[in-house]
Structures are given as structure tokens and as C-alpha cells.
Design an enzyme around this catalytic site. Structure first.
Site, PDB file in Angstrom:
ATOM      1  N   SER A  15      27.051 -37.013  49.055  1.00  0.00           N
ATOM      2  CA  SER A  15      27.244 -36.378  49.308  1.00  0.00           C
ATOM      3  C   SER A  15      26.698 -35.278  50.940  1.00  0.00           C
ATOM      4  O   SER A  15      27.710 -35.408  51.663  1.00  0.00           O
ATOM      5  CB  SER A  15      26.679 -34.509  48.388  1.00  0.00           C
ATOM      6  OG  SER A  15      27.349 -34.795  46.433  1.00  0.00           O
ATOM      7  N   THR A  42      23.730 -39.644  44.114  1.00  0.00           N
ATOM      8  CA  THR A  42      24.208 -38.887  42.694  1.00  0.00           C
ATOM      9  C   THR A  42      24.676 -38.501  41.824  1.00  0.00           C
ATOM     10  O   THR A  42      25.039 -38.240  40.454  1.00  0.00           O
ATOM     11  CB  THR A  42      22.332 -38.529  42.778  1.00  0.00           C
ATOM     12  OG1 THR A  42      21.406 -39.979  42.761  1.00  0.00           O
ATOM     13  CG2 THR A  42      21.610 -38.062  41.511  1.00  0.00           C
ATOM     14  N   CYS A  43      25.087 -37.396  42.673  1.00  0.00           N
ATOM     15  CA  CYS A  43      25.989 -36.422  41.986  1.00  0.00           C
ATOM     16  C   CYS A  43      27.028 -36.842  41.442  1.00  0.00           C
ATOM     17  O   CYS A  43      27.210 -36.430  39.833  1.00  0.00           O
ATOM     18  CB  CYS A  43      26.072 -35.506  43.044  1.00  0.00           C
ATOM     19  SG  CYS A  43      27.569 -34.020  42.181  1.00  0.00           S
ATOM     20  N   CYS A  48      25.892 -34.603  38.327  1.00  0.00           N
ATOM     21  CA  CYS A  48      26.245 -33.216  38.047  1.00  0.00           C
ATOM     22  C   CYS A  48      27.397 -33.708  37.368  1.00  0.00           C
ATOM     23  O   CYS A  48      28.095 -33.083  36.565  1.00  0.00           O
ATOM     24  CB  CYS A  48      26.704 -32.277  39.901  1.00  0.00           C
ATOM     25  SG  CYS A  48      25.701 -32.906  41.265  1.00  0.00           S
ATOM     26  N   LYS A  51      27.217 -35.754  34.067  1.00  0.00           N
ATOM     27  CA  LYS A  51      26.357 -34.763  33.907  1.00  0.00           C
ATOM     28  C   LYS A  51      27.430 -34.020  32.584  1.00  0.00           C
ATOM     29  O   LYS A  51      27.334 -33.378  31.560  1.00  0.00           O
ATOM     30  CB  LYS A  51      25.671 -33.985  33.784  1.00  0.00           C
ATOM     31  CG  LYS A  51      24.357 -33.240  33.506  1.00  0.00           C
ATOM     32  CD  LYS A  51      24.038 -32.078  34.381  1.00  0.00           C
ATOM     33  CE  LYS A  51      25.058 -31.910  35.539  1.00  0.00           C
ATOM     34  NZ  LYS A  51      23.775 -30.583  36.363  1.00  0.00           N
ATOM     35  N   GLY A 175      10.659 -30.263  31.739  1.00  0.00           N
ATOM     36  CA  GLY A 175      11.051 -28.576  31.640  1.00  0.00           C
ATOM     37  C   GLY A 175      12.116 -28.371  32.825  1.00  0.00           C
ATOM     38  O   GLY A 175      12.200 -27.156  32.761  1.00  0.00           O
ATOM     39  N   TYR A 177      16.352 -28.582  34.623  1.00  0.00           N
ATOM     40  CA  TYR A 177      17.354 -29.091  34.732  1.00  0.00           C
ATOM     41  C   TYR A 177      17.790 -30.294  34.185  1.00  0.00           C
ATOM     42  O   TYR A 177      18.217 -29.409  32.573  1.00  0.00           O
ATOM     43  CB  TYR A 177      18.288 -28.610  36.464  1.00  0.00           C
ATOM     44  CG  TYR A 177      18.358 -27.984  36.719  1.00  0.00           C
ATOM     45  CD1 TYR A 177      19.046 -27.198  37.216  1.00  0.00           C
ATOM     46  CD2 TYR A 177      16.959 -27.851  37.998  1.00  0.00           C
ATOM     47  CE1 TYR A 177      19.792 -25.967  38.659  1.00  0.00           C
ATOM     48  CE2 TYR A 177      17.688 -26.499  39.257  1.00  0.00           C
ATOM     49  CZ  TYR A 177      18.606 -25.454  38.991  1.00  0.00           C
ATOM     50  OH  TYR A 177      18.867 -24.583  40.060  1.00  0.00           O
ATOM     51  N   GLU A 181      19.261 -29.618  30.147  1.00  0.00           N
ATOM     52  CA  GLU A 181      20.397 -30.259  29.577  1.00  0.00           C
ATOM     53  C   GLU A 181      21.026 -31.154  29.080  1.00  0.00           C
ATOM     54  O   GLU A 181      21.642 -31.120  27.896  1.00  0.00           O
ATOM     55  CB  GLU A 181      20.913 -30.460  31.285  1.00  0.00           C
ATOM     56  CG  GLU A 181      21.485 -29.253  32.082  1.00  0.00           C
ATOM     57  CD  GLU A 181      21.716 -29.191  33.506  1.00  0.00           C
ATOM     58  OE1 GLU A 181      22.246 -28.150  34.576  1.00  0.00           O
ATOM     59  OE2 GLU A 181      21.538 -30.607  34.038  1.00  0.00           O
ATOM     60  N   ARG A 204      10.645 -23.529  35.048  1.00  0.00           N
ATOM     61  CA  ARG A 204       9.540 -22.504  36.106  1.00  0.00           C
ATOM     62  C   ARG A 204      10.399 -22.261  37.399  1.00  0.00           C
ATOM     63  O   ARG A 204      10.443 -23.545  37.600  1.00  0.00           O
ATOM     64  CB  ARG A 204       8.244 -23.286  36.577  1.00  0.00           C
ATOM     65  CG  ARG A 204       7.478 -23.056  36.962  1.00  0.00           C
ATOM     66  CD  ARG A 204       5.862 -23.786  37.243  1.00  0.00           C
ATOM     67  NE  ARG A 204       5.696 -25.171  37.551  1.00  0.00           N
ATOM     68  CZ  ARG A 204       5.889 -26.030  38.511  1.00  0.00           C
ATOM     69  NH1 ARG A 204       5.664 -24.611  39.383  1.00  0.00           N
ATOM     70  NH2 ARG A 204       6.278 -26.971  38.783  1.00  0.00           N
ATOM     71  N   HIS A 436      39.327  -6.276  30.947  1.00  0.00           N
ATOM     72  CA  HIS A 436      38.613  -6.076  29.561  1.00  0.00           C
ATOM     73  C   HIS A 436      39.710  -7.019  28.568  1.00  0.00           C
ATOM     74  O   HIS A 436      41.125  -7.188  29.274  1.00  0.00           O
ATOM     75  CB  HIS A 436      38.945  -5.041  29.130  1.00  0.00           C
ATOM     76  CG  HIS A 436      38.377  -4.878  27.693  1.00  0.00           C
ATOM     77  ND1 HIS A 436      37.208  -4.852  27.277  1.00  0.00           N
ATOM     78  CD2 HIS A 436      39.200  -4.759  26.493  1.00  0.00           C
ATOM     79  CE1 HIS A 436      37.057  -4.819  26.090  1.00  0.00           C
ATOM     80  NE2 HIS A 436      38.242  -3.854  25.621  1.00  0.00           N
ATOM     81  N   GLU A 441      32.451  -8.253  32.454  1.00  0.00           N
ATOM     82  CA  GLU A 441      32.495  -7.243  32.406  1.00  0.00           C
ATOM     83  C   GLU A 441      31.204  -6.328  32.256  1.00  0.00           C
ATOM     84  O   GLU A 441      30.744  -5.245  33.163  1.00  0.00           O
ATOM     85  CB  GLU A 441      33.564  -6.873  31.587  1.00  0.00           C
ATOM     86  CG  GLU A 441      33.667  -6.135  30.492  1.00  0.00           C
ATOM     87  CD  GLU A 441      34.644  -5.774  29.357  1.00  0.00           C
ATOM     88  OE1 GLU A 441      35.608  -4.718  29.902  1.00  0.00           O
ATOM     89  OE2 GLU A 441      34.971  -6.033  28.404  1.00  0.00           O
TER      90      GLU A 441
END
Length: 451
Positions: A15, A42-43, A48, A51, A175, A177, A181, A204, A436, A441
């Protein structure tokens, strides 16, 4: 002035590298970029993009179940792993081509291969040697797997998208992202899923209420959570399964183990140490405010420098760096209030300070919270809830943190992030009329402080 072949040689077509290459070329610089594995980084290839496609896929199992309550009759369709795997690969190949064309159309010379920096103005790729005025290192990060017996049997996020077979039982270790996921992805696609983490609670650095809420919601979805456990060894059995031994837990038999225990700077073999470039203890590259390393002709940005490992951050850094080269102005990047999403299930969206960070900084805060069942789940009867939270500076009334767990949390928090960046107060939120009926909201209707 020395006669160089290029004004800028970028190592890494992820990126940040792609954005810097294109912008620099657009400004009139002669630019080359080298990439040895993942065109687009990688993304695009193992991060990303695939995934989130897999998150979409895993959500259909619940959607099919919920559809019955809305009158749709179905026979319970079966999941076919090769279809998802191969369609994902086709999409990634398409994106690889788009990135390569973007570079070519911008006038950037693309070179396939692993680059090595020979000296401050020379890059070597195989038998080729290139001279350049500036070098930009944008090689990103790489999955880290600790050195334990049996580590050669594990998967990382590099391999998980292209597995030959879908595992019936899987253990995700970590532990952050990626761990939470993929625990949701595997569970949604039908695997018996376990998540092991060496501490008492995952994620964390996130707001404590968010972490505990996600823990409880993931448990409802059948993910088996194992906290305070440290994997010590992995043994391959005669039937091909894996037996995982952990301190603090019983041996666990699974068909696959995915390690998501962090990422390290991808600098191996670049030659940075030999040039005397200053590195941090964690292996990331040390840079100044203008992304310059201790060798003045060499720059670095993105994950390799240790800043937040987020695609939009690398893009912003690339734009700031090229602007610095054009104008001489300091490359200004504001790392405060960076919004982010975790595509676990349910999703997390967050921006600004957590309640704990605010209090630890000595800020007197007022906290507003709302927990409810999303409208979609009222008819289906699904026992999944949403949490929304605002952290407000009691002295200035500014909203300094917004956090959400629930469907489309990332989409909602992106809009809230603009408001926080603009300095919106709680009164501003209160005066905003909601849409609504939506979950969003709730952010403008919370009136009673939780503390």
C-alpha cells in the site's frame, strides 16, 4: 550531481510503496519499484481484502438460519471450501493486475525480485544493479511464529487462504486482530473452533468494556476460548491430526493450528544492518519526522517502521513523504484518533481514547453506554447484542472516544471519527437528529451517563 538511473527506488509494492511510487512519478521523478512476492502488498493478497471476503462468507451460515424467521424456506445449504478458496484467488489475481497497471500507467518501472541495498545509492536484484538518488523501504511486516517444537506444522495468515482442505477442528493462537477475526471465520464456516491466548483477555489496548463484550458474544457463537494458556509444543499424529500441548490447559487434538501471534518488520536480507541503519530493538527501522533513516538517502515507511500496522496509515505516510520531497515541508502525520475496525463477529469499530487510556492520562471523563439487541435479531430470535460507548472529557464536553461492537461497526465508526477529528462535543451529538430506525442513531440519543 551524480548521474543516477532513478530518482527514487522503492522496495516493496504494498500500500505505502505503490502510493509513494505513483505520486512521486506524477511529480516528475524517475521511479522504480521492486516486489518479490505480493504485488499490492499484504493487505491485498493475504490481509484485509481476502480476510473481509472470508468474513462475508462465514456470515452466511447465520444468515441462512435467520432467513427462516423472515419466511424464507431453505434446506440448509452446505459450505464448499474449494469454491471460496478459488474465487478468492481469482479476485486477488485481478487486483494484482490492477496494481501492476496502475504503476505502469504512472510511468513507474516495475521489477520482480527481492531487492538488496548494496550501498546508499545502489540496489541489487539478482544479477541486476540499479543506481538511485533515493531509496524507500516499504517492505511491510511478516507473521511471527515462536520457536516451539512443532512450529513447522502451523499455518499463518500467509497460508490460511489457500489451504488444500478445510479443517474440521482448528486452533487459533493469539489475541489480536487476526486471531479473533479468524476464530469467527472458522466458526462461521463450520469448523469446531478454539482460540488460545496466553493472557486473561484478548485485544489488549482496546477499551475493556469492548474486550469483555466481544468475549461473551464470541462464546455465544460456539468459539471455545482458552485464556491464560501458552502453547508449548505441537505433535503431528499418525492420522495427520495435530496434538497441541499447552501450559495451563489439557492437550487438544485439532486438524489445523493457525498462529496469529503478531507481525515483525520484513527486513531480512535487505542489507540495512550492513549499512549501519539504526533499528529499534523489535527490528523496526528508526526514522525521523520525514521518514528518513540514519542513512540520509534511505527512507522507510509503513509497517516496517513500527507505526500502527494499518493500510490507511501507510497511504497517509506515503502522501506526506512525497509532499515533503516536493515542498521541503515537514511530513506531518497526525497519529491521534485513527479509527480502526476489527472484523470479528460481531464487528468492532473504535476511534479515540479508551476509557482506561483517558483515566490513566488524568482526564476526568463521563461515560455513556448503550447495550441492546439489533432490530434484525428481534424477529430471528438470535441472541446477539450490540454495545455502543462514548467517552467524554468532563471539562470540555468533547467526545474523545467512541467504541462499538455490532453489525457494520466499522462503517458507523468511520462517520463518528470525522466528528471526533473535528472536535465535536457531546452537546453536538445530542443536537444531531438520528436516522430511524438504525443502530447508528443510538450514538446521538444516549443521554444518561454510565459513570
Amino acid at each position: 550531481m551524480a548521474d543516477f538511473e532513478f530518482d527514487l527506488f522503492v522496495i516493496g509494492a504494498g500500500s505505502g510503496g505503490v502510493r509513494a511510487s505513483r505520486m512521486a512519478a506524477a511529480s516528475g521523478m524517475r521511479v522504480a519499484v521492486a516486489e518479490d512476492r505480493y504485488m499490492g502488498g499484504t493487505c491485498v493478497n493475504v490481509g484485509c481484502v481476502p480476510k473481509k471476503l472470508f468474513v462475508y462468507a462465514s456470515g452466511y451460515s447465520e444468515a441462512f438460519g435467520d432467513a427462516r424467521a423472515y419466511g424464507w424456506q431453505n434446506d440448509g445449504p452446505e459450505f464448499d471450501w474449494p469454491t471460496l478458496r478459488d474465487n478468492n484467488a481469482t479476485e486477488i489475481t485481478r487486483l494484482n493486475g490492477i496494481y501492476r497497471n496502475l504503476l505502469a500507467n504512472a510511468g513507474v518501472t516495475v521489477i520482480d525480485g527481492r531487492a538488496h541495498i548494496e550501498d546508499r545509492h545502489t540496489v541489487v536484484i539478482g544479477e541486476q544493479r540499479f543506481t538511485t538518488e533515493r531509496i524507500l523501504v516499504a517492505t511491510g511486516s511478516w507473521p511471527f511464529v515462536p520457536d516451539i517444537p512443532g512450529r513447522d506444522h502451523v499455518l499463518t495468515s500467509n497460508e490460511v487462504f489457500s489451504m488444500d482442505e478445510f479443517p474440521r477442528r482448528v486452533l487459533v493462537v493469539g489475541g489480536g486482530y487476526i486471531a479473533v477475526e479468524f476464530a469467527g471465520i472458522f466458526a462461521g464456516l463450520g469448523a469446531e473452533t478454539h482460540l488460545s491466548y496466553r493472557r486473561d483477555l484478548f485485544l489488549r489496548g482496546f477499551d475493556r468494556d469492548i474486550r469483555t463484550f466481544v468475549r461473551d458474544e464470541m462464546g455465544k457463537k460456539g468459539v471455545h476460548l482458552h485464556f491464560n494458556q501458552q502453547v508449548e509444543a505441537i505433535e503431528k499424529q499418525d492420522d495427520g491430526s495435530l496434538l497441541v500441548h499447552s501450559a495451563g490447559g489439557s492437550p487438544l487434538a485439532v486438524d489445523a493450528v493457525l498462529y496469529a501471534t503478531g507481525r515483525v518488520a520484513n527486513t531480512r536480507g535487505l542489507g540495512l544492518e550492513q549499512l549501519g541503519i539504526v533499528m529499534h530493538r523489535d527490528g523496526t527501522v528508526s526514522v525521523d519526522d520525514n521518514f528518513r533513516t540514519s542513512v540520509h538517502s534511505i527512507y522507510a515507511l509503513g509497517d516496517v517502521t513500527g507505526e500502527p500496522q494499518l493500510t490507511p496509515v501507510a497511504l497517509a505516510e506515503a502522501m506526506a513523504l512525497v509532499k515533503h520531497w516536493q515542498t521541503g515541508e515537514t511530513a506531518e502525520i497526525d497519529y491521534n484518533n485513527i479509527p480502526t475496525a476489527v472484523f470479528c463477529q460481531p464487528n468492532i469499530g473504535t476511534v479515540g481514547l479508551s476509557e482506561e487510556e483517558a483515566r490513566d492520562s488524568g482526564i476526568a471523563v463521563t461515560v455513556f453506554k448503550s447495550e441492546f439487541r439489533p432490530m434484525r435479531n428481534t424477529v430471528s430470535g438470535r441472541d446477539e447484542r450490540t454495545l455502543m460507548k462514548l467517552v467524554v472529557d468532563s471539562r470540555t464536553d468533547k467526545v474523545i472516544g467512541a467504541h462499538m461492537v455490532g453489525p457494520e461497526a466499522g462503517e458507523i465508526i468511520q462517520g463518528i471519527a470525522i466528528a471526533i477529528k473535528a472536535g465535536a462535543t457531546k452537546e453536538t451529538f445530542d443536537q444531531t437528529i438520528g436516522i430511524h430506525p438504525t443502530a447508528a442513531e443510538e450514538f446521538v440519543t444516549m443521554r444518561t451517563p454510565a459513570s
